[in-house]
Motif scaffolding. Structure first.
Motif, PDB file in Angstrom:
ATOM      1  N   PRO A  14       0.836  -1.210   0.000  1.00 52.23           N
ATOM      2  CA  PRO A  14       0.000   0.000   0.000  1.00 52.23           C
ATOM      3  C   PRO A  14       0.871   1.260   0.000  1.00 52.23           C
ATOM      4  O   PRO A  14       1.864   1.337   0.730  1.00 52.23           O
ATOM      5  CB  PRO A  14      -0.789  -0.124   1.304  1.00 52.23           C
ATOM      6  CG  PRO A  14      -0.887  -1.601   1.536  1.00 52.23           C
ATOM      7  CD  PRO A  14       0.403  -2.163   1.032  1.00 52.23           C
ATOM      8  N   GLY A  15       0.495   2.203  -0.850  1.00 51.86           N
ATOM      9  CA  GLY A  15       1.270   3.433  -0.933  1.00 51.86           C
ATOM     10  C   GLY A  15       2.298   3.453  -2.064  1.00 51.86           C
ATOM     11  O   GLY A  15       2.824   4.500  -2.407  1.00 51.86           O
ATOM     12  N   THR A  16       2.568   2.269  -2.635  1.00 52.61           N
ATOM     13  CA  THR A  16       3.527   2.201  -3.754  1.00 52.61           C
ATOM     14  C   THR A  16       2.873   2.709  -5.041  1.00 52.61           C
ATOM     15  O   THR A  16       1.724   2.395  -5.310  1.00 52.61           O
ATOM     16  CB  THR A  16       3.913   0.730  -4.039  1.00 52.61           C
ATOM     17  OG1 THR A  16       4.132   0.065  -2.807  1.00 52.61           O
ATOM     18  CG2 THR A  16       5.138   0.645  -4.930  1.00 52.61           C
ATOM     19  N   THR A  17       3.624   3.452  -5.828  1.00 48.82           N
ATOM     20  CA  THR A  17       3.141   3.824  -7.164  1.00 48.82           C
ATOM     21  C   THR A  17       3.523   2.709  -8.129  1.00 48.82           C
ATOM     22  O   THR A  17       4.706   2.390  -8.280  1.00 48.82           O
ATOM     23  CB  THR A  17       3.776   5.149  -7.612  1.00 48.82           C
ATOM     24  OG1 THR A  17       3.402   6.161  -6.675  1.00 48.82           O
ATOM     25  CG2 THR A  17       3.294   5.537  -9.002  1.00 48.82           C
ATOM     26  N   GLU A 151     -11.692   6.041  -3.812  1.00 54.66           N
ATOM     27  CA  GLU A 151     -11.908   6.166  -2.363  1.00 54.66           C
ATOM     28  C   GLU A 151     -13.183   5.464  -1.922  1.00 54.66           C
ATOM     29  O   GLU A 151     -13.241   4.863  -0.848  1.00 54.66           O
ATOM     30  CB  GLU A 151     -11.949   7.644  -1.955  1.00 54.66           C
ATOM     31  CG  GLU A 151     -10.572   8.313  -1.959  1.00 54.66           C
ATOM     32  CD  GLU A 151      -9.511   7.489  -1.240  1.00 54.66           C
ATOM     33  OE1 GLU A 151      -9.787   7.020  -0.106  1.00 54.66           O
ATOM     34  OE2 GLU A 151      -8.421   7.278  -1.813  1.00 54.66           O
ATOM     35  N   ASN A 154     -12.378   1.818  -1.765  1.00 55.57           N
ATOM     36  CA  ASN A 154     -11.587   1.509  -0.562  1.00 55.57           C
ATOM     37  C   ASN A 154     -12.477   1.482   0.683  1.00 55.57           C
ATOM     38  O   ASN A 154     -12.334   0.606   1.540  1.00 55.57           O
ATOM     39  CB  ASN A 154     -10.457   2.518  -0.381  1.00 55.57           C
ATOM     40  CG  ASN A 154      -9.340   2.321  -1.401  1.00 55.57           C
ATOM     41  OD1 ASN A 154      -9.249   1.268  -2.039  1.00 55.57           O
ATOM     42  ND2 ASN A 154      -8.495   3.327  -1.563  1.00 55.57           N
ATOM     43  N   THR A 219      -2.294   1.270  -7.748  1.00 55.63           N
ATOM     44  CA  THR A 219      -1.623   2.258  -6.904  1.00 55.63           C
ATOM     45  C   THR A 219      -2.542   2.747  -5.791  1.00 55.63           C
ATOM     46  O   THR A 219      -2.129   2.885  -4.643  1.00 55.63           O
ATOM     47  CB  THR A 219      -1.173   3.457  -7.771  1.00 55.63           C
ATOM     48  OG1 THR A 219      -0.209   2.990  -8.733  1.00 55.63           O
ATOM     49  CG2 THR A 219      -0.557   4.561  -6.919  1.00 55.63           C
ATOM     50  N   ARG A 220      -3.816   2.973  -6.128  1.00 57.15           N
ATOM     51  CA  ARG A 220      -4.700   3.637  -5.174  1.00 57.15           C
ATOM     52  C   ARG A 220      -5.542   2.677  -4.350  1.00 57.15           C
ATOM     53  O   ARG A 220      -6.051   3.062  -3.293  1.00 57.15           O
ATOM     54  CB  ARG A 220      -5.617   4.608  -5.921  1.00 57.15           C
ATOM     55  CG  ARG A 220      -4.780   5.671  -6.672  1.00 57.15           C
ATOM     56  CD  ARG A 220      -5.598   6.837  -7.114  1.00 57.15           C
ATOM     57  NE  ARG A 220      -6.349   7.428  -6.008  1.00 57.15           N
ATOM     58  CZ  ARG A 220      -7.184   8.434  -6.154  1.00 57.15           C
ATOM     59  NH1 ARG A 220      -7.376   8.954  -7.345  1.00 57.15           N
ATOM     60  NH2 ARG A 220      -7.828   8.914  -5.114  1.00 57.15           N
ATOM     61  N   SER A 222      -4.681  -0.715  -3.417  1.00 54.49           N
ATOM     62  CA  SER A 222      -4.076  -1.820  -2.667  1.00 54.49           C
ATOM     63  C   SER A 222      -3.954  -1.348  -1.230  1.00 54.49           C
ATOM     64  O   SER A 222      -3.174  -0.446  -0.935  1.00 54.49           O
ATOM     65  CB  SER A 222      -2.703  -2.191  -3.247  1.00 54.49           C
ATOM     66  OG  SER A 222      -2.282  -3.432  -2.698  1.00 54.49           O
ATOM     67  N   THR A 223      -4.783  -1.895  -0.368  1.00 59.64           N
ATOM     68  CA  THR A 223      -4.828  -1.424   1.018  1.00 59.64           C
ATOM     69  C   THR A 223      -4.462  -2.582   1.945  1.00 59.64           C
ATOM     70  O   THR A 223      -4.488  -3.746   1.529  1.00 59.64           O
ATOM     71  CB  THR A 223      -6.247  -0.911   1.359  1.00 59.64           C
ATOM     72  OG1 THR A 223      -7.178  -1.987   1.191  1.00 59.64           O
ATOM     73  CG2 THR A 223      -6.640   0.253   0.455  1.00 59.64           C
TER      74      THR A 223
END
Lengths: 272, 272
Positions: A14-17, A151, A154, A219-220, A222-223
């Motif tokens: 999570p947070g990786t581009t 969002e 998520n 990118t957005r 994956s949590t």
């Protein structure tokens, strides 16, 4: 190589581009085709036991999302990996072009109706992610509508997770050459031609747009509670192995247990 | 013995009065346990091909109803026979005690919602027949309510058949001794105890009432378009073989075909 490796190696932190240009769709992480069938059979045997326990336990839920460009192997994965499960407790749903009734609701409505119940492992063949993939690429709704969806998705997945659902999302990644070969083979095979539509070529022409849309999804969305895994899928044997191992590792961590009977059974019960 | 035999031998000829006392639940119709696994594997391989064609054809539907007294092996049949199918296209639904919402509708409402769509083989683990079995035995509704249901069910199944659904109904028949042994084994096995409920003993005490209720179902609801098969199920290997062969024979008769592509594909199409 220990079986845990692929879960870590393929997971999008999570947070990786995500830059798919840097991912090799033919990678095999040291696995060998010669031993893959045997290794897969071992993983599937583990999965069968774990699924039975999850079903018996009847307390937690697993949702598996499969996404990939046309011919990436979603159907093959379902057949060769999920095919090992007991079909009671493993509902599979293919999300198609929304019906009129579905379009008359928010885009998560039809998805929510199909999430797994206690004890189930539900498989989504395509999913709500199409609402930020094909919908975005073809501009089916304006950007001000699809932009907030990352969002919203998520938040939706966090709700499911908080209520007891373990979520795994697999992006099956093939390259453009591999897709060409698979399309060409489909067209030539009377038993596979029916899968091919001339419209698939239009989608293929938009390859770069789809890859960009996938990169943003990966990118957005994956949590920690709903990770994406990028599965190199040019080699079908590796794709199956990777999905099976990640599933088996996840279920092993859940450690489902046969429950006690609902009412106590007298230890000396004799049936007459 | 040719594979067609079991379909004919186990089918309840419409209009026959069924006397289960005259049926041997340990019968094996000349099949041998030693060769059963191999024979089953061959039938399951046929079934996989036929299911894929039915799914590809996307035009007809198959409904399989499984009924039997507790421990008759409905779950085992699903695991060992339907487990061979691709789970995409093979939804399995277990009908439990109706929910409050289900009870607020007619008894066929929840059933109709689960019938197969084009290309699907849907499996019912229990079904609308419970509404003339447990409902009758326990008197959950008065006789003037359940008595008309045989005809209502026949009419419902005729509707499904007329609209493109092939219906197969299997009654898995074990005897009282076999149930005792299976219950006793369940209770003794920590991995199976969860399946046992003390209430199962109450149902067992009503054995004769259930058999009488089943006899009426088999007598009144085996119709040309929706036949019942009485499957001797004391021997699990024979039960699996019989269900697999009847399914395979039925699908063979349907003769599903890979369809032509929705739009014509140019014969010299080269993907670039």
């Amino acid at each position: 190589m220990n079986p845990g490796d692929l879960s870590a190696a393929l997971r999008v932190v999570p947070g990786t581009t995500v830059d798919l240009g840097a991912v090799d769709p033919a990678a095999t992480y040291g696995r060998r085709k010669e031993t893959a069938a045997q290794e897969l059979e071992r993983d599937l045997a583990r999965l069968r036991i774990l699924q039975e326990r999850l079903w018996a336990e009847n307390r937690r839920r697993v949702l598996v999302v499969l996404q990939g460009i046309d011919a990436a192997g979603k159907g093959g994965t379902i057949e060769h990996v999920m095919g090992a499960f007991n079909p009671l407790g493993c509902p599979v749903h293919g999300f198609k072009v929304p019906t009129e009734e579905e379009l008359a609701h928010d885009y998560l409505w039809r998805v929510h109706a199909r999430v797994p119940a206690n004890g189930e492992i539900a498989i989504f063949d395509r999913s709500h992610y199409e609402d930020v993939l094909v919908v975005r690429v073809l501009g089916l709704v304006p950007e001000r509508r699809w932009r907030p969806r990352y969002e919203q998705i998520n938040a939706f997945e966090q709700l499911l997770a908080a209520e007891g659902t373990t979520i795994l999302k697999f992006f099956l990644y093939i390259d453009r050459d591999e897709q060409r070969e698979r399309f060409q083979a489909r067209v030539a095979d009377p038993e596979k031609r029916w899968k091919f539509r001339m419209g698939d070529l239009e989608t293929r022409r938009r390859w770069d747009d789809y890859i960009a849309a996938y990169e943003e999804v990966l990118t957005r969305c994956s949590t920690p509670v709903a990770p994406w895994f990028i599965v190199p899928a040019n080699r079908k044997w590796f794709r199956n192995l990777a999905v099976a191992q990640i599933l088996a590792d996840t279920l092993t961590n859940l450690d489902p247990r046969y429950p006690e009977p609902a009412e106590p059974i007298p230890p000396d019960l004799v049936i007459d």
